[in-house]
Design a protein around this motif. Structure first.
Motif, PDB file in Angstrom:
ATOM      1  N   ARG A 162      -7.824  18.152 -36.987  1.00 39.99           N
ATOM      2  CA  ARG A 162      -7.952  18.125 -38.439  1.00 39.99           C
ATOM      3  C   ARG A 162      -8.453  16.772 -38.928  1.00 39.99           C
ATOM      4  O   ARG A 162      -9.383  16.688 -39.741  1.00 39.99           O
ATOM      5  CB  ARG A 162      -6.574  18.423 -39.026  1.00 39.99           C
ATOM      6  CG  ARG A 162      -6.572  18.807 -40.464  1.00 39.99           C
ATOM      7  CD  ARG A 162      -5.163  18.748 -40.991  1.00 39.99           C
ATOM      8  NE  ARG A 162      -5.234  18.124 -42.295  1.00 39.99           N
ATOM      9  CZ  ARG A 162      -5.468  18.811 -43.402  1.00 39.99           C
ATOM     10  NH1 ARG A 162      -5.606  20.103 -43.350  1.00 39.99           N
ATOM     11  NH2 ARG A 162      -5.555  18.181 -44.546  1.00 39.99           N
ATOM     12  N   ARG A 169     -21.478  15.232 -44.985  1.00 38.25           N
ATOM     13  CA  ARG A 169     -21.771  15.699 -46.359  1.00 38.25           C
ATOM     14  C   ARG A 169     -22.405  14.586 -47.176  1.00 38.25           C
ATOM     15  O   ARG A 169     -23.344  14.824 -47.935  1.00 38.25           O
ATOM     16  CB  ARG A 169     -20.490  16.162 -47.037  1.00 38.25           C
ATOM     17  CG  ARG A 169     -20.087  17.552 -46.624  1.00 38.25           C
ATOM     18  CD  ARG A 169     -18.756  17.934 -47.239  1.00 38.25           C
ATOM     19  NE  ARG A 169     -18.177  19.068 -46.528  1.00 38.25           N
ATOM     20  CZ  ARG A 169     -16.883  19.332 -46.476  1.00 38.25           C
ATOM     21  NH1 ARG A 169     -16.022  18.538 -47.086  1.00 38.25           N
ATOM     22  NH2 ARG A 169     -16.445  20.369 -45.817  1.00 38.25           N
ATOM     23  N   SER A 228     -12.070  16.042 -40.626  1.00 35.97           N
ATOM     24  CA  SER A 228     -12.205  15.632 -42.022  1.00 35.97           C
ATOM     25  C   SER A 228     -13.065  14.371 -42.115  1.00 35.97           C
ATOM     26  O   SER A 228     -13.852  14.216 -43.043  1.00 35.97           O
ATOM     27  CB  SER A 228     -10.848  15.476 -42.704  1.00 35.97           C
ATOM     28  OG  SER A 228     -10.178  14.370 -42.212  1.00 35.97           O
ATOM     29  N   ASP A 235     -19.725  24.127 -41.524  1.00 33.55           N
ATOM     30  CA  ASP A 235     -19.958  23.239 -42.665  1.00 33.55           C
ATOM     31  C   ASP A 235     -21.447  22.929 -42.818  1.00 33.55           C
ATOM     32  O   ASP A 235     -21.986  22.905 -43.925  1.00 33.55           O
ATOM     33  CB  ASP A 235     -19.177  21.931 -42.496  1.00 33.55           C
ATOM     34  CG  ASP A 235     -19.173  21.106 -43.769  1.00 33.55           C
ATOM     35  OD1 ASP A 235     -18.609  21.585 -44.774  1.00 33.55           O
ATOM     36  OD2 ASP A 235     -19.770  20.005 -43.785  1.00 33.55           O
ATOM     37  N   GLN A 283      -9.532  26.229 -44.152  1.00 32.19           N
ATOM     38  CA  GLN A 283      -9.928  26.520 -45.524  1.00 32.19           C
ATOM     39  C   GLN A 283     -10.100  25.223 -46.308  1.00 32.19           C
ATOM     40  O   GLN A 283     -11.073  25.047 -47.034  1.00 32.19           O
ATOM     41  CB  GLN A 283      -8.866  27.425 -46.173  1.00 32.19           C
ATOM     42  CG  GLN A 283      -9.289  28.070 -47.480  1.00 32.19           C
ATOM     43  CD  GLN A 283      -9.098  27.157 -48.665  1.00 32.19           C
ATOM     44  OE1 GLN A 283      -8.141  26.392 -48.688  1.00 32.19           O
ATOM     45  NE2 GLN A 283     -10.014  27.221 -49.610  1.00 32.19           N
ATOM     46  N   GLU A 284      -9.163  24.304 -46.105  1.00 34.05           N
ATOM     47  CA  GLU A 284      -9.214  23.037 -46.836  1.00 34.05           C
ATOM     48  C   GLU A 284     -10.415  22.199 -46.394  1.00 34.05           C
ATOM     49  O   GLU A 284     -11.091  21.582 -47.213  1.00 34.05           O
ATOM     50  CB  GLU A 284      -7.911  22.279 -46.589  1.00 34.05           C
ATOM     51  CG  GLU A 284      -7.549  21.322 -47.696  1.00 34.05           C
ATOM     52  CD  GLU A 284      -6.280  20.562 -47.338  1.00 34.05           C
ATOM     53  OE1 GLU A 284      -5.257  21.220 -47.060  1.00 34.05           O
ATOM     54  OE2 GLU A 284      -6.342  19.323 -47.312  1.00 34.05           O
ATOM     55  N   LEU A 285     -10.688  22.208 -45.101  1.00 33.68           N
ATOM     56  CA  LEU A 285     -11.815  21.425 -44.573  1.00 33.68           C
ATOM     57  C   LEU A 285     -13.153  21.954 -45.097  1.00 33.68           C
ATOM     58  O   LEU A 285     -14.027  21.185 -45.485  1.00 33.68           O
ATOM     59  CB  LEU A 285     -11.816  21.461 -43.045  1.00 33.68           C
ATOM     60  CG  LEU A 285     -10.766  20.591 -42.348  1.00 33.68           C
ATOM     61  CD1 LEU A 285     -10.551  21.039 -40.914  1.00 33.68           C
ATOM     62  CD2 LEU A 285     -11.178  19.116 -42.393  1.00 33.68           C
ATOM     63  N   ASN A 330     -13.509  24.193 -47.622  1.00 30.12           N
ATOM     64  CA  ASN A 330     -13.441  24.287 -49.075  1.00 30.12           C
ATOM     65  C   ASN A 330     -14.158  25.489 -49.683  1.00 30.12           C
ATOM     66  O   ASN A 330     -14.839  25.375 -50.707  1.00 30.12           O
ATOM     67  CB  ASN A 330     -13.974  22.976 -49.695  1.00 30.12           C
ATOM     68  CG  ASN A 330     -13.476  22.783 -51.109  1.00 30.12           C
ATOM     69  OD1 ASN A 330     -12.426  23.325 -51.469  1.00 30.12           O
ATOM     70  ND2 ASN A 330     -14.222  22.061 -51.915  1.00 30.12           N
ATOM     71  N   ILE A 331     -14.056  26.637 -49.016  1.00 32.63           N
ATOM     72  CA  ILE A 331     -14.495  27.899 -49.623  1.00 32.63           C
ATOM     73  C   ILE A 331     -13.352  28.900 -49.441  1.00 32.63           C
ATOM     74  O   ILE A 331     -12.556  28.759 -48.525  1.00 32.63           O
ATOM     75  CB  ILE A 331     -15.814  28.454 -49.013  1.00 32.63           C
ATOM     76  CG1 ILE A 331     -15.686  28.633 -47.490  1.00 32.63           C
ATOM     77  CG2 ILE A 331     -16.990  27.568 -49.339  1.00 32.63           C
ATOM     78  CD1 ILE A 331     -16.849  29.393 -46.878  1.00 32.63           C
ATOM     79  N   ASP A 346      -5.728  24.801 -42.905  1.00 32.81           N
ATOM     80  CA  ASP A 346      -6.490  23.593 -42.549  1.00 32.81           C
ATOM     81  C   ASP A 346      -7.985  23.867 -42.613  1.00 32.81           C
ATOM     82  O   ASP A 346      -8.756  23.106 -43.195  1.00 32.81           O
ATOM     83  CB  ASP A 346      -6.164  23.149 -41.112  1.00 32.81           C
ATOM     84  CG  ASP A 346      -4.740  22.655 -40.972  1.00 32.81           C
ATOM     85  OD1 ASP A 346      -4.211  22.124 -41.959  1.00 32.81           O
ATOM     86  OD2 ASP A 346      -4.163  22.808 -39.873  1.00 32.81           O
TER      87      ASP A 346
END
Lengths: 270, 91
Positions: free
Chosen positions: B18, B29, B22, A154, A200-202, A204-205, A198
């Protein structure tokens, strides 16, 4: 037109070089004239993974510093004429890598008619990694289904979005693709490992490939063969799917159900 | 809850990974975006101020500080010798 693709991750040991070797070989197998460049100055390894270490005479830094011509430094892959490798320097200081030098090499590769320049980034977020992504049109962001690798991926996405030339010049952003390696479907299905959805969702690409954990990866590196050439193994097929998707083919994500080889195949090897 | 459940739950820790990720990614970010905003703000502030007085780019410092529960945008500008009037006459 030449496309520059960086293979990056932030974290080390997630499979950047393994992925670069298979990705570049896969492009070459599909008839694309491809150059793959090792940006890990001082820690050269791509040549070993591709099995051409004994044929490296000149390296990337020799070319940048004008000690050798690009055509002398490019090592042609023995298995595929479309693939050329430019090794990292093993002896030179990593400060020898400079933006204008990298640009000059890329310009020459464009003139030579290469379809793809694949940049194998070093780990970390220092000069080598920043220059590997600097001129990228697309990025393969490699991660394992593991918290530290995902976090670093990320961070790398943030760096691509701010430090790439495309970002700085306000051009169309670098096209980012997610590659998840060392995936163990069985463990993910049991909730022991982050699932591909999971991750992919975290991040987001979009997912380009999910490569299952495989003993074949070590066998291949022992022999200096890219994994994509390990006929029939799920990891090889997953890399092949990845390359096909990159070139616009629509392929479903395979090898995510913990499928194991048939009993007879496990018994006799296959 | 049986003994087996405890064992199974302990192994099935992906949901913890997870949730932790998150949270940490959202935080990081936000911080990154904050830095981008500050950089742009600084550029625009310099442009505006330079319309009226001549200042050095490095003389302007823009930061965000966290005080208790509020965020404070702090803009520091060091004027050249002679102060605002002198600076204005140079512009």
């Amino acid at each position: 037109m030449t496309r520059v693709v960086v293979v990056t991750s932030g974290k080390g040991g997630v499979g950047k070089t393994t992925t670069s070797a298979s990705f570049a070989s896969g492009l070459a197998m599909r008839g694309k004239k491809t150059a793959v460049i090792d940006f890990d100055i001082g820690l050269r390894n791509l040549d070993l993974i591709l099995g051409c270490e004994r044929r490296v005479v000149y390296d990337f830094i020799n070319v940048i510093q004008g000690d050798a011509k690009l055509s002398q430094a490019l090592v042609r892959d023995k298995r595929n004429d479309n693939l050329s490798i430019l090794a990292a320097s093993q002896t030179k200081d990593k400060d020898a890598l400079k933006e204008d030098g990298v640009k000059a090499v890329f310009d020459e590769l464009r003139d030579m008619g290469f379809d793809y320049i694949v940049c194998d980034s070093p780990a970390g977020i220092e000069t080598g990694a920043l220059l590997a992504l600097r001129f990228a049109d697309e990025a393969l962001v490699v991660t394992n289904p593991e918290v530290s690798a995902v976090r670093d991926a990320d961070r790398m996405l943030g760096i691509i979005d701010s430090k790439s030339l495309r970002a700085e010049q306000g051009l169309e952003p670098v096209k980012e693709h997610l590659v998840i390696t060392r995936y163990v479907p069985k463990r993910a299905n049991k909730g022991e490992m982050l699932g591909h959805a999971d991750v992919q969702e975290l991040l987001n690409i979009p997912i380009l490939g999910v490569i299952p954990e495989s003993e074949v990866v070590l066998e291949c590196s022992n022999q200096g063969t890219p994994v994509i050439l390990a006929n029939g193994s799920p990891a090889a097929r997953a890399y092949d799917d990845m390359v096909a998707r990159f070139l616009g083919e629509d392929r479903p994500l395979n090898f995510l159900n913990g499928e194991s080889a048939p009993f007879w195949k496990r018994l006799f090897g296959g | 809850m049986g003994l087996l459940d405890i064992f199974v739950r302990k192994r099935a820790s992906a949901h913890i990974a997870r949730e932790r990720l998150s949270l940490v990614l959202a935080h990081e970010r936000a911080e990154r975006m904050g830095n981008d905003v500050i950089a742009r703000l600084k550029e625009e502030l310099i442009a505006v101020i330079c319309r009226h007085t001549a200042i050095d780019k490095d003389a302007l410092n823009v930061t965000v500080e966290h005080r208790d529960s509020v965020e404070v945008l702090k803009v520091d500008l060091v004027l050249p010798e002679g102060g605002l009037r002198r600076a204005a006459s140079r512009a």
